[in-house]
Design an enzyme around this catalytic site. Sequence first.
Site, PDB file in Angstrom:
ATOM      1  N   GLU A 187      -1.773 -12.341 -35.298  1.00  0.00           N
ATOM      2  CA  GLU A 187      -2.683 -12.851 -34.167  1.00  0.00           C
ATOM      3  C   GLU A 187      -3.566 -11.899 -33.239  1.00  0.00           C
ATOM      4  OE1 GLU A 187      -2.518 -16.067 -33.881  1.00  0.00           O
ATOM      5  OE2 GLU A 187      -0.655 -16.351 -35.071  1.00  0.00           O
ATOM      6  N   HIS A 243      -6.811 -12.165 -35.073  1.00  0.00           N
ATOM      7  CA  HIS A 243      -7.626 -13.133 -34.635  1.00  0.00           C
ATOM      8  C   HIS A 243      -8.103 -12.578 -33.056  1.00  0.00           C
ATOM      9  CE1 HIS A 243      -6.813 -16.461 -37.172  1.00  0.00           C
ATOM     10  NE2 HIS A 243      -5.732 -16.340 -37.077  1.00  0.00           N
TER      11      HIS A 243
HETATM   12 ZN    ZN Z   1      -4.322 -17.312 -38.461  1.00  0.00          ZN
END
Ligand code: ZN
Length: 500
Positions: free
Chosen positions: A263, A266
């Site tokens: 995450e 991202h």
């Molecule tokens: Zn992902």
Amino acid sequence: MTAYDDLRAHLRSAHLLGTTAALLSWDQETMMPKGAGAVRAEQLSLLAELQHQRTTDPRVADWLAACEADPRTQADPDRAANVRQWRRDHTRATRLPSALVAELAAHESTAQQGWATARSKDDYRRFQPLLDRMVVLQQQKADCLRLPGQSRWDALADLYEPGMTAALLRELFGPLRQQLVALRQRLTDGSEPDDAFQRQRIERPAQETFVRAVTTAFGFDPKFGRLDTSVHPFCTNVGNDVRLCTRFGDDDVLDALGSTMHECGHGLYEQGTEPEHFGTPLGEPVSLGIHESQSRLWENHVGRSAAFWRWCWPLAQRHLGAACDGFDAARVFRTANRVQPSLIRVEADEATYDLHVMVRFELEQALIDGQLGTANLPGEWNRLYREYLGVQVPNDRQGCLQDVHWSCGLFGYFPTYTLGNLYAAQFAAAADRALGGLDQLLERGNFTTLREWLRRQIHRHGRRHSPAELCQLVTGAPLSSAPFLAYLEQKLGSVYRLPA
Ligand code: ZN
């Protein structure tokens, strides 16, 4: 005010509505008390309706036409790129009749709740009529969106990965599948890493301070984001504010670390976009495949490398204490790279993950093309799991009911996960060449050089280039599965101590 200024201001307000809805969704997943669900659904639906009204406002078409006729647009590359992407978004949005948009939104909500119940009761027949209706609605959506000669599945996939088609994916996936199956079989001849470190029970606060220290080292900026917990890890951008959510168990700190690094990857992409382009296509990520490449690069190429573990081990010892006694960096590196064919995609290792995706890719094309009826979905699912992964699916809960995507109307989405893996490997190889060896940087805990390289090469461009163009620009070559396979061979060969 020029037409461009009017258009930019108008669509910025649509973007603000979207990010406001994202904040409400984030709250729903993390903080919201159960009783607020019904009103929250109403709030989200109202915001979606307002955003759709703004995006399809008739003045948008007039402003777009004026911008396209204005020579100043072509003279300014930023303006030209924004206008091109605004046109693409507008064409999409206006092709879908609002009655269909409303019916899809309502059915997505019903089908997702129906899916959750069916999954918990392991009762596919309860979900089947909802899936049937979803397939019909998706076919209608595809028929509205598709260009002459374009297939329904391609029209849907283009929403998530502009320019990607089933034919291109088949070319990539065919040889990749054969080589992944062969690699999996070869690993059974090697020496299997142990999983004792994953079974260590570790207090959640200790796990949390450990994974927070890693996101800080990666360069996630807490001035413009947060890290919280949720049942399913995710990352969302709610404005100039990136929310990461991860999960912790009583054991398996490697799962918490992997989810957090994923995450965080991202989040670094979202934080790496240019603030001056906020609210325009140049300030937005280009595709889901490229987004996933950033998460997989930090999770796997960085966080599952031997060099990373050489740097990370003292940090782990400091935060996890006695749980590290009797282990060392080399042993935990091997544990983090264990390969085990499994039933559940989200728990899969790097060598088998894409086989899970390929099963879904085959099946959703057949559903959308009308070649596969929903009654036969579980049987076909189980057959492909035997063929691709060599595992027997014992029930639908661990089989075709495991993923939420189809109940939410996400058809054409799954392949972006594998594209992410392929892009990640190709970008990591390019970074390794450009920066004179990633390992030397990672083992010293220098993550800044890689992060800034990714920012310059990928993040700051927003939607200026198509994913295919971006790949060519960053790596000097079109997307290929060769760098990914070379990376897996090299790393897993060392983890499993296979003869070279
Ligand atoms: Zn992902």
